[in-house]
Design a protein around this motif. Structure first.
Motif, PDB file in Angstrom:
ATOM      1  N   LYS A   1     -11.724   1.147   2.501  1.00 54.38           N
ATOM      2  CA  LYS A   1     -10.265   1.156   2.419  1.00 54.38           C
ATOM      3  C   LYS A   1      -9.708  -0.251   2.614  1.00 54.38           C
ATOM      4  O   LYS A   1      -8.818  -0.693   1.886  1.00 54.38           O
ATOM      5  CB  LYS A   1      -9.676   2.101   3.470  1.00 54.38           C
ATOM      6  CG  LYS A   1      -9.729   3.573   3.105  1.00 54.38           C
ATOM      7  CD  LYS A   1      -9.027   4.398   4.171  1.00 54.38           C
ATOM      8  CE  LYS A   1      -8.983   5.875   3.779  1.00 54.38           C
ATOM      9  NZ  LYS A   1      -8.334   6.695   4.819  1.00 54.38           N
ATOM     10  N   ALA A   2     -10.235  -0.944   3.605  1.00 53.27           N
ATOM     11  CA  ALA A   2      -9.759  -2.300   3.879  1.00 53.27           C
ATOM     12  C   ALA A   2     -10.074  -3.238   2.721  1.00 53.27           C
ATOM     13  O   ALA A   2      -9.246  -4.071   2.325  1.00 53.27           O
ATOM     14  CB  ALA A   2     -10.404  -2.821   5.166  1.00 53.27           C
ATOM     15  N   GLU A   3     -11.258  -3.076   2.146  1.00 50.44           N
ATOM     16  CA  GLU A   3     -11.670  -3.909   1.015  1.00 50.44           C
ATOM     17  C   GLU A   3     -10.768  -3.675  -0.192  1.00 50.44           C
ATOM     18  O   GLU A   3     -10.303  -4.628  -0.828  1.00 50.44           O
ATOM     19  CB  GLU A   3     -13.122  -3.574   0.661  1.00 50.44           C
ATOM     20  CG  GLU A   3     -13.666  -4.317  -0.548  1.00 50.44           C
ATOM     21  CD  GLU A   3     -15.064  -3.854  -0.912  1.00 50.44           C
ATOM     22  OE1 GLU A   3     -15.456  -4.060  -2.071  1.00 50.44           O
ATOM     23  OE2 GLU A   3     -15.751  -3.270  -0.040  1.00 50.44           O
ATOM     24  N   ARG A   4     -10.487  -2.413  -0.511  1.00 49.31           N
ATOM     25  CA  ARG A   4      -9.654  -2.123  -1.673  1.00 49.31           C
ATOM     26  C   ARG A   4      -8.201  -2.524  -1.428  1.00 49.31           C
ATOM     27  O   ARG A   4      -7.519  -2.996  -2.330  1.00 49.31           O
ATOM     28  CB  ARG A   4      -9.752  -0.644  -2.038  1.00 49.31           C
ATOM     29  CG  ARG A   4      -8.972  -0.310  -3.303  1.00 49.31           C
ATOM     30  CD  ARG A   4      -9.404   0.998  -3.905  1.00 49.31           C
ATOM     31  NE  ARG A   4     -10.753   0.923  -4.435  1.00 49.31           N
ATOM     32  CZ  ARG A   4     -11.533   1.980  -4.621  1.00 49.31           C
ATOM     33  NH1 ARG A   4     -11.096   3.183  -4.308  1.00 49.31           N
ATOM     34  NH2 ARG A   4     -12.750   1.847  -5.114  1.00 49.31           N
ATOM     35  N   ALA A   5      -7.732  -2.340  -0.201  1.00 50.14           N
ATOM     36  CA  ALA A   5      -6.363  -2.742   0.118  1.00 50.14           C
ATOM     37  C   ALA A   5      -6.192  -4.243  -0.066  1.00 50.14           C
ATOM     38  O   ALA A   5      -5.156  -4.712  -0.561  1.00 50.14           O
ATOM     39  CB  ALA A   5      -6.025  -2.343   1.552  1.00 50.14           C
ATOM     40  N   ALA A   6      -7.220  -5.008   0.309  1.00 51.75           N
ATOM     41  CA  ALA A   6      -7.155  -6.455   0.140  1.00 51.75           C
ATOM     42  C   ALA A   6      -7.119  -6.836  -1.332  1.00 51.75           C
ATOM     43  O   ALA A   6      -6.383  -7.744  -1.742  1.00 51.75           O
ATOM     44  CB  ALA A   6      -8.350  -7.109   0.827  1.00 51.75           C
ATOM     45  N   ARG A   7      -7.896  -6.120  -2.171  1.00 53.61           N
ATOM     46  CA  ARG A   7      -7.895  -6.405  -3.601  1.00 53.61           C
ATOM     47  C   ARG A   7      -6.555  -6.039  -4.235  1.00 53.61           C
ATOM     48  O   ARG A   7      -6.059  -6.747  -5.113  1.00 53.61           O
ATOM     49  CB  ARG A   7      -9.042  -5.662  -4.296  1.00 53.61           C
ATOM     50  CG  ARG A   7     -10.403  -6.289  -4.047  1.00 53.61           C
ATOM     51  CD  ARG A   7     -11.388  -5.857  -5.125  1.00 53.61           C
ATOM     52  NE  ARG A   7     -11.681  -4.438  -5.061  1.00 53.61           N
ATOM     53  CZ  ARG A   7     -12.664  -3.905  -4.348  1.00 53.61           C
ATOM     54  NH1 ARG A   7     -13.441  -4.687  -3.618  1.00 53.61           N
ATOM     55  NH2 ARG A   7     -12.893  -2.610  -4.367  1.00 53.61           N
ATOM     56  N   LYS A   8      -5.974  -4.927  -3.795  1.00 53.08           N
ATOM     57  CA  LYS A   8      -4.670  -4.533  -4.315  1.00 53.08           C
ATOM     58  C   LYS A   8      -3.621  -5.585  -3.978  1.00 53.08           C
ATOM     59  O   LYS A   8      -2.777  -5.947  -4.812  1.00 53.08           O
ATOM     60  CB  LYS A   8      -4.256  -3.179  -3.734  1.00 53.08           C
ATOM     61  CG  LYS A   8      -4.957  -1.982  -4.342  1.00 53.08           C
ATOM     62  CD  LYS A   8      -4.410  -0.698  -3.736  1.00 53.08           C
ATOM     63  CE  LYS A   8      -5.066   0.533  -4.350  1.00 53.08           C
ATOM     64  NZ  LYS A   8      -4.542   1.787  -3.748  1.00 53.08           N
ATOM     65  N   ALA A   9      -3.652  -6.080  -2.750  1.00 51.27           N
ATOM     66  CA  ALA A   9      -2.688  -7.091  -2.329  1.00 51.27           C
ATOM     67  C   ALA A   9      -2.853  -8.369  -3.141  1.00 51.27           C
ATOM     68  O   ALA A   9      -1.872  -9.012  -3.527  1.00 51.27           O
ATOM     69  CB  ALA A   9      -2.860  -7.378  -0.840  1.00 51.27           C
ATOM     70  N   ALA A  10      -4.118  -8.727  -3.416  1.00 51.81           N
ATOM     71  CA  ALA A  10      -4.385  -9.933  -4.197  1.00 51.81           C
ATOM     72  C   ALA A  10      -3.873  -9.792  -5.619  1.00 51.81           C
ATOM     73  O   ALA A  10      -3.313 -10.732  -6.201  1.00 51.81           O
ATOM     74  CB  ALA A  10      -5.880 -10.231  -4.191  1.00 51.81           C
ATOM     75  N   ARG A  11      -4.047  -8.602  -6.204  1.00 53.50           N
ATOM     76  CA  ARG A  11      -3.563  -8.370  -7.555  1.00 53.50           C
ATOM     77  C   ARG A  11      -2.043  -8.484  -7.626  1.00 53.50           C
ATOM     78  O   ARG A  11      -1.483  -9.085  -8.533  1.00 53.50           O
ATOM     79  CB  ARG A  11      -3.998  -6.988  -8.050  1.00 53.50           C
ATOM     80  CG  ARG A  11      -5.480  -6.869  -8.369  1.00 53.50           C
ATOM     81  CD  ARG A  11      -5.774  -5.467  -8.837  1.00 53.50           C
ATOM     82  NE  ARG A  11      -7.180  -5.306  -9.152  1.00 53.50           N
ATOM     83  CZ  ARG A  11      -7.973  -4.374  -8.630  1.00 53.50           C
ATOM     84  NH1 ARG A  11      -7.487  -3.534  -7.735  1.00 53.50           N
ATOM     85  NH2 ARG A  11      -9.234  -4.286  -8.976  1.00 53.50           N
ATOM     86  N   LYS A  12      -1.367  -7.879  -6.661  1.00 55.50           N
ATOM     87  CA  LYS A  12       0.092  -7.922  -6.649  1.00 55.50           C
ATOM     88  C   LYS A  12       0.587  -9.355  -6.478  1.00 55.50           C
ATOM     89  O   LYS A  12       1.571  -9.767  -7.095  1.00 55.50           O
ATOM     90  CB  LYS A  12       0.621  -7.039  -5.525  1.00 55.50           C
ATOM     91  CG  LYS A  12       0.451  -5.548  -5.777  1.00 55.50           C
ATOM     92  CD  LYS A  12       1.036  -4.730  -4.649  1.00 55.50           C
ATOM     93  CE  LYS A  12       0.876  -3.237  -4.919  1.00 55.50           C
ATOM     94  NZ  LYS A  12       1.443  -2.421  -3.797  1.00 55.50           N
ATOM     95  N   ALA A  13      -0.093 -10.112  -5.608  1.00 52.72           N
ATOM     96  CA  ALA A  13       0.310 -11.496  -5.389  1.00 52.72           C
ATOM     97  C   ALA A  13       0.131 -12.312  -6.652  1.00 52.72           C
ATOM     98  O   ALA A  13       0.958 -13.164  -6.992  1.00 52.72           O
ATOM     99  CB  ALA A  13      -0.509 -12.089  -4.248  1.00 52.72           C
TER     100      ALA A  13
END
Length: 279
Positions: free
Chosen positions: A263-275
């Protein structure tokens, strides 16, 4: 429509077909059926080029206008159909044979930016939880696919979590087929959470899994026709020293360490994509 299902074109045939379709006027081709063709991971990877975005200037030489969902040729960021395939049937092609992920990864990567495909059939391809993770990554990006079939694979409870987590924020998928994936009551809880979180999804087909009668009944009461959970298989007998099953239960159990890490790994990737998109 091009129907080449139930032949034996293999990986080489898939590569030749992909080359021919991408170099010719394949923009008008909407439905491609390659089910049961022994494509393997390499053949599936070769087909990824058919899902790459098409330049709108090259999509239709006739200049005729088209509507959003009738084979239109206009690329769009608002959910309208782009030029290219509408449906792709790759059922029973051993895409995940021996755990190989190259073919599925290539296909999913192309789908991340695809706006034309609405229906993808990956039924019976020996997909594992890891492959389900690759599909989930695509679902975090693609917002136009409406029907996904990953039934008759081996995604198990862990794969159910992968898909449910990714789809919790997906605005387009209407139907998910996860029949016969040996999903038990533990994995069903992730699907329950998905249906509660995402009202866009109209049906999840969970037939021939390993759900208890109690869970099947509760699904019916809570979600009605949004879940098809008839005809469940008998759960396998678990040996006392079955380390694989123990690990799987840890993955889907409430607070399981592997779930928290993923969950933490995917949340970090989602945040990076949005940024990266400036959102």
């Amino acid at each position: 429509v091009l129907q080449l299902g139930f032949n034996s074109i293999g990986a080489d045939g898939a590569k030749a077909l992909a080359a021919a379709l991408t170099s010719g006027n394949f923009r008008r081709l909407e439905h491609l059926d390659l089910a049961c063709n022994v494509l393997g991971p390499d053949g599936v990877a070769a087909l990824a080029t058919l899902l790459e975005p098409i330049d709108s200037d090259d999509s239709d030489d006739s200049g005729d206008a088209a509507s959003a969902d009738d084979g239109g040729s206009t690329l769009s960021d608002d959910g309208k159909r782009g030029a290219g395939l509408y449906s792709l049937d790759l059922a029973v092609n051993n895409a995940g044979g021996d755990g190989e992920r190259g073919g599925i990864r290539a296909l999913m990567k192309a789908l991340e930016t695809n706006t034309s495909l609405r229906m993808l059939n990956l039924r019976g391809n020996d997909l594992t939880p890891e492959h389900a993770g690759d599909v989930a990554e695509m679902l975090c990006e693609n917002v136009t696919l409406t029907q996904l079939n990953v039934g008759y694979n081996k995604i198990y409870n862990e794969g159910a979590w992968e898909l449910a987590e990714a789809l919790s924020e997906n605005p387009s998928l209407l139907g998910l087929d996860i029949q016969r994936n040996e999903i038990s009551d533990d994995g069903a809880e992730w699907i329950r959470g998905l249906l509660a979180a995402n009202s866009t999804i109209e049906e999840v087909d969970m037939r021939s899994n390993q759900l208890s009668p109690e869970v099947v009944e509760s699904f019916g009461k809570s979600f009605g026709e949004r879940v098809n959970a008839r005809w469940q298989q008998e759960p396998p007998k678990v040996e006392k020293n079955d380390e694989n099953m123990a690990a799987q239960r840890t993955m889907v159990g409430e607070g399981g360490g592997r779930v928290a890490a993923k969950k933490a790994e995917r949340a970090a990737r989602k945040a990076a994509r949005k940024a990266a998109r400036g959102r």
